[in-house]
Structures are given as structure tokens and as C-alpha cells.
Scaffold this motif. Structure first.
Motif, PDB file in Angstrom:
ATOM      1  N   GLU A 268     119.955  -6.830 -11.104  1.00  0.00           N
ATOM      2  CA  GLU A 268     120.437  -7.232  -9.784  1.00  0.00           C
ATOM      3  C   GLU A 268     121.871  -7.742  -9.849  1.00  0.00           C
ATOM      4  O   GLU A 268     122.708  -7.392  -9.007  1.00  0.00           O
ATOM      5  CB  GLU A 268     119.523  -8.320  -9.192  1.00  0.00           C
ATOM      6  N   GLU A 269     122.189  -8.551 -10.866  1.00  0.00           N
ATOM      7  CA  GLU A 269     123.536  -9.099 -10.978  1.00  0.00           C
ATOM      8  C   GLU A 269     124.539  -8.003 -11.322  1.00  0.00           C
ATOM      9  O   GLU A 269     125.689  -8.019 -10.836  1.00  0.00           O
ATOM     10  CB  GLU A 269     123.565 -10.201 -12.036  1.00  0.00           C
ATOM     11  N   ARG A 272     125.242  -6.165  -8.188  1.00  0.00           N
ATOM     12  CA  ARG A 272     126.049  -6.974  -7.279  1.00  0.00           C
ATOM     13  C   ARG A 272     127.511  -6.994  -7.717  1.00  0.00           C
ATOM     14  O   ARG A 272     128.423  -6.865  -6.889  1.00  0.00           O
ATOM     15  CB  ARG A 272     125.501  -8.412  -7.236  1.00  0.00           C
ATOM     16  N   ARG A 273     127.743  -7.131  -8.998  1.00  0.00           N
ATOM     17  CA  ARG A 273     129.126  -7.162  -9.488  1.00  0.00           C
ATOM     18  C   ARG A 273     129.820  -5.815  -9.274  1.00  0.00           C
ATOM     19  O   ARG A 273     130.993  -5.773  -8.880  1.00  0.00           O
ATOM     20  CB  ARG A 273     129.140  -7.528 -10.977  1.00  0.00           C
ATOM     21  N   ASP A 275     129.105  -3.786  -6.946  1.00  0.00           N
ATOM     22  CA  ASP A 275     129.317  -3.670  -5.502  1.00  0.00           C
ATOM     23  C   ASP A 275     130.528  -4.489  -5.053  1.00  0.00           C
ATOM     24  O   ASP A 275     131.258  -4.079  -4.151  1.00  0.00           O
ATOM     25  CB  ASP A 275     128.056  -4.134  -4.765  1.00  0.00           C
ATOM     26  N   ASP A 297     135.130 -12.235  -6.730  1.00  0.00           N
ATOM     27  CA  ASP A 297     133.741 -12.636  -6.520  1.00  0.00           C
ATOM     28  C   ASP A 297     133.671 -14.029  -5.911  1.00  0.00           C
ATOM     29  O   ASP A 297     132.872 -14.294  -5.006  1.00  0.00           O
ATOM     30  CB  ASP A 297     132.999 -12.595  -7.859  1.00  0.00           C
TER      31      ASP A 297
END
Length: 555
Positions: A268-269, A272-273, A275, A297
Motif C-alpha cells: 500500500e505504501e 501511494r508513493r 502515486d 509527500d
């Protein structure tokens, strides 16, 4: 033909049983009988092939028995055959026929079970493939990408190697869909998938996540440089136009990259990064490649906090004006104050207007914030000495509101502040983006006596036409030019030219971003009249304006 005839007869029998069952149910109203007939019909249909085989065996047994009755197979010498009976010595023949028939039935049943098992396993294999394959492009799908990413995270790369997730979002695909239809869009996605596959390394997993989003999971790359090379090849692969039905279509791609490993890496992380990096890449008008940046971020996380807490701040009036003095460079007296919005945030600390006003515009509450800040600022300005004026900045999008001038004048009347003591600042870009709207709003305000100032002078798109036709009172030279005056001769020459241009039109000249006395002296020498910057005071609450004005009286 016997097989087909038997199947037809069996189906007819089943249908007949169903019809009779329904008639009995309607006539007698017996649900139990209905259920029983239903079970019988289902049993016959489910085991129709076994019943057929058993019927064949039964027929063979009956024919054998009939033959044994008519013919005495084993006749002892001197013994007369006895027709119509089956002798004991003939029973093994009948048993042999029954055994062969049953063995045949069992063999056919086992063969059918094996065939069904193979078909079921094949169907399960195909379903498993479909669960991990995008049906349009035949590329691995999101689920397959997540599994590959999880495996990459679980197996750290070797020395001087990295894993990478590259998220790809197409530019221009929506236009293809809207103009030429979804069939053309599907063909474009298939072609894009093939091109991305053609430039990937052996072992790289190119996936379609959905819509016009793709991803590449690249393992054991030789550092960020190799990942950059891969990303640039992906971009280059999409540069040639797509030829679909004789029509050329151009698409580009924004690519966001997250390198693995990093501390506490999860699927997930990592997504997200990547993205976050893709968000930066999509901000560029053309194809771009961006890596995850911790600073970006942090800004996104800050923006999320602002978005969540902004509605409450607007409702409770937590946003208030801060005032920074505009000083006469020759006398050092305060000529006015520029009011800007400030928000003392419980988590983020004191926020300046440039930090939260974009979020207010996106949320549709910028006008409410402006009205509230202007109202408080006007009430404060009403207590200043008469020559001191109030300056406020109006964002470009606010000029699209036809009621802006009406609201501003109403706030002035409520606060008891003369219109001539209010100055509205507008950025150069707003003149170009909303020329007619700005002309209408500023015209109404000027007719009422409000002064008009052009902000960020020297960095935008203003022309002699704008300076002449908007009836400006003041122009403010942008801080970026002022800050470079001491180190770049060219910047000082530009500032001198801008001051001469403004004075030629009879305008008051101000400069912002004055942090050093040498800058103030140089500006005064070139003919600048007003200055604003930390040299004269940082933005402060309303109470500080009284102290600044009192210091002027003592001077």
C-alpha cells in the motif's frame, strides 16, 4: 440412432412425469407429492446416461434369457432338449452377460468421471488465468501486479540494485474515447500495452491496472539510473502516433516511480508513493518521469490536513487578516497596510494565505474567506488616521463572480471606511485570463472611489494596453526582481526600466520583498516611492498596526 432415440424417449418420459406431477399438484394441492415428483424428475435427468447403459444391459440380459429359454445350449448325449426352461448349466452364461454388462457400465462411468474431472481442472485453470489477466490487453491485471509487488518487497535486491514500481497514466486518452468512441479507445489501449511490453526488460512485469493506467514492476535494476532509462524508454515507445482505422492518435504518459526497498515498505505504501510521484508527473503538460519526493509527500499530507479542517475554520471565523506596512521610501512613514489572510492552525501552526487559499478555491469557499478577512480588515482600517490606506489582493478566479464589487462596497459601508482608502490589488495574469470580467468589476469599484493596483509587475503578461486602459493607481514590482537587484545587474536594469515605465503613466510605484536597506536605497534612487518587506515589518495582527502608526508620530 438408438442412443438418440433412447435420449428422446427419456426426455419425453421426464417431461410427462413433470406435467403429470403439476396436474396432480393443482388437483390435489399436495405439496409433498409435488416435491416427490420433482425429485424423481431431477434424478432421471441427472442419471440419464447411467440409466441408459443399465437399460442396454437389461435388454442384453433379457435377450440372452430368451435365447436360453428357446434353445438348450448344453444337451447331454441321449438327452432330449426341454424348451421353455433354463437349465442350471446355462445360468453361468446369463451371469457372464450380466457381468460383462455391468463391467461395461462401470468402465463408461469411470471414463465419464475422468473426462469431467479433466474438464473441471481445465476450467479452473482458465478461471485462475482470467483472475490474473486483463481481458482486453491480455496483460497481467491489478491483482497480478499486487502479487508481483508483494513478492518484490519480500525479496530485497542485491548490492547496488533496487526494485522499482512505475505507475503510468496516459495523456490524451480521454479525448480519443470522447471523440472516436470506446472501440477506438480499446484498440488504443491494446496498442499501448504491446508497446510497453516491447521495451521492458526480460522479467519486468507490465500490467494494466484499469482504465488508462498501467504499471511496471521492475526487479533488480542497477540503481535509479537504470530505472530512469527504463522510464524514458517507456515514454519514447508512446511518442509515435497510434494508427487506428487509418487515423493517427497521439498519446503521452506521466510516470511516477517508487524505488524499493525503503523503511517499513508495504504494498500500500509503495503504491501511494508511486502515486505521489505520478501526481507530480501529471502536473507537466507533456510526458514526464518523476521519482517519489519526500518533500512533495509532506506537502500533499499538509494539503490533506488543510482540506479536512478548512470547513470548520471558515464556519468559526478562525481565518483572520494580518497586516504588513507599506512605507514611504523617502520619509519612512507608513503610507498604508496590506492585509493578507492568516490561519493559526492547531496542527500545522500559522498558515499564510498562499498555503490554504488554493484549497479554499477548490472547495468553493474562497469568496467567504475573502469577505470575512476584508470585513475584519476594514473595521481595523476605519480606526487609522485618514491618509493611511488598506490594500487587499483579489484572486483571479474571484473576478468571475459578478457580485464581487457589490459585496466589497457593502463591506466598506458596514465598516464605515471610505472607498478612497481601499486599494484592490490584481495580479498581471488575471488581466489576461479574465480580461472582460476584471474590466467590469474594477470599473465598478473605481467609479465608487476604490483605488486599483497592479501586483507582480514585471513577471506577468501586462502590456501598455493594460496600463493605459485599466486606469491603474499603482503598480508593485515583484519581489523576485527586487531580491536579485544586489547580485544581478540585469535585474536592477529591469527594475529601473519598470519604474520609468510606471512613472511615465503617472502611476505610484511600489516594490515588495525589501529585506535589506541596500535594496531600499537602490529603489529610491531609481524613483520607487513605496516599499514593503521584512525590513519594515513582517505580517502582524491588527494590534501591531497601532504600534507602527504610533512610532511614526514619535519620529
Amino acid at each position: 440412432m438408438p442412443r438418440c432415440r433412447f435420449c428422446v424417449q427419456l426426455r419425453v418420459l421426464s417431461v410427462g412425469i413433470s406435467i403429470r406431477r403439476d396436474k396432480l399438484s393443482r388437483k390435489m394441492g399436495l405439496s409433498s407429492g409435488h416435491d416427490e415428483m420433482n425429485r424423481i424428475g431431477e434424478f432421471l435427468m441427472r442419471h440419464r446416461w447411467t440409466l441408459r447403459d443399465l437399460a442396454v444391459v437389461l435388454a442384453a440380459v433379457l435377450l440372452t434369457a430368451y435365447g436360453l429359454l428357446e434353445v438348450d445350449v448344453f444337451v447331454a448325449p441321449g438327452q432330449q432338449p426341454v424348451p421353455g426352461t433354463i437349465e442350471y448349466d446355462e445360468l453361468p452364461i446369463l451371469g457372464l452377460v450380466i457381468s460383462i454388462g455391468l463391467i461395461g457400465v462401470i468402465w463408461r462411468k469411470n471414463r465419464q468421471v475422468r473426462r469431467l474431472t479433466v474438464e473441471r481442472l481445465e476450467a479452473q485453470r482458465k478461471l485462475g488465468e482470467l483472475a490474473f489477466v486483463d481481458p482486453l490487453t491480455s496483460l497481467p491485471n491489478r491483482r497480478s501486479c499486487l502479487d508481483a509487488l508483494s513478492a518484490a518487497i519480500a525479496s530485497p535486491p542485491g548490492a547496488d540494485r533496487v526494485h522499482a514500481l512505475l505507475l503510468i497514466d496516459l495523456n490524451g486518452f480521454k479525448q480519443i474515447n470522447d471523440v472516436y468512441g470506446h472501440n477506438t479507445g480499446d484498440q488504443a489501449l491494446i496498442e499501448v500495452g504491446q508497446r510497453l511490453m516491447s521495451v521492458g526488460r526480460t522479467g519486468d512485469k507490465v500490467c494494466r491496472l484499469g482504465g488508462d493506467e498501467f504499471a511496471v514492476v521492475a526487479e533488480h535494476c542497477r540503481g535509479a539510473e537504470a530505472v530512469t532509462s527504463l522510464g524514458m524508454r517507456l515514454i519514447a515507445a508512446l511518442e509515435p502516433p497510434l494508427l487506428i482505422a487509418g487515423i493517427e492518435h497521439r498519446v503521452g504518459a506521466g510516470i511516477g516511480v517508487c524505488l524499493i526497498p525503503f523503511d517499513d515498505a508495504t504494498v500500500e505504501e509503495t503504491l501511494r508513493r508511486a502515486d505521489v510521484a505520478l501526481y507530480r508527473a501529471k502536473a507537466q503538460p507533456l510526458a514526464a518521469l518523476r521519482f517519489f519526493d519526500a518533500e512533495m509527500d509532506a506537502l500533499l499530507r499538509e494539503r490533506d490536513i488543510i482540506d479536512r479542517s478548512l470547513p470548520e475554520a471558515v464556519a468559526t471565523g478562525a481565518i483572520h487578516p494580518a497586516f504588513q506596512p507599506l512605507v514611504d521610501l523617502s520619509s519612512h512613514a507608513v503610507a498604508g497596510f496590506k492585509a493578507t489572510a492568516e490561519w493559526p492552525h492547531a496542527t500545522l501552526g500559522l498558515l499564510r494565505s498562499e498555503q490554504f487559499m488554493p484549497a479554499a478555491e477548490d472547495a468553493g469557499v474562497a469568496s467567504r474567506v475573502f469577505d470575512h478577512v476584508l470585513r475584519d480588515a476594514c473595521r481595523t482600517a476605519a480606526g487609522w488616521p485618514d491618509p493611511v490606506f488598506l490594500s487587499v489582493n483579489v484572486a483571479a478566479n474571484q473576478f468571475l463572480d459578478p457580485a464581487l464589487s457589490t459585496r466589497v462596497l457593502a463591506i466598506l459601508e458596514q465598516a464605515g471606511l471610505q472607498a478612497s482608502r481601499l486599494e484592490v490589488e490584481i495580479g498581471e495574469s488575471a488581466l489576461v485570463r479574465h480580461l472582460e470580467a476584471a474590466r467590469t468589476t474594477l470599473g465598478s469599484l473605481r467609479e465608487a472611489g476604490v483605488r486599483i493596483a497592479l501586483n507582480d509587475f514585471g513577471t506577468g503578461y501586462s502590456s501598455l494596453y493594460h496600463l493605459r486602459n485599466f486606469q491603474l493607481d499603482r503598480v508593485t514590482i515583484d519581489r523576485s526582481l527586487v531580491e536579485r537587484m544586489g547580485s544581478e545587474r540585469e535585474s536592477e536594469e529591469i527594475v529601473s526600466a519598470l519604474i520609468g515605465l510606471g512613472r511615465g503613466f503617472g502611476l505610484t510605484i511600489a516594490a515588495e520583498g525589501i529585506d535589506r536597506s541596500v535594496e531600499a536605497s537602490a529603489l529610491l534612487t531609481h524613483g520607487c516611492q513605496l516599499g514593503q518587506g521584512d525590513l519594515y515589518g513582517e505580517p502582524a495582527p491588527a494590534s501591531q498596526t497601532i504600534a507602527w502608526l504610533a512610532a511614526d508620530e514619535d519620529r
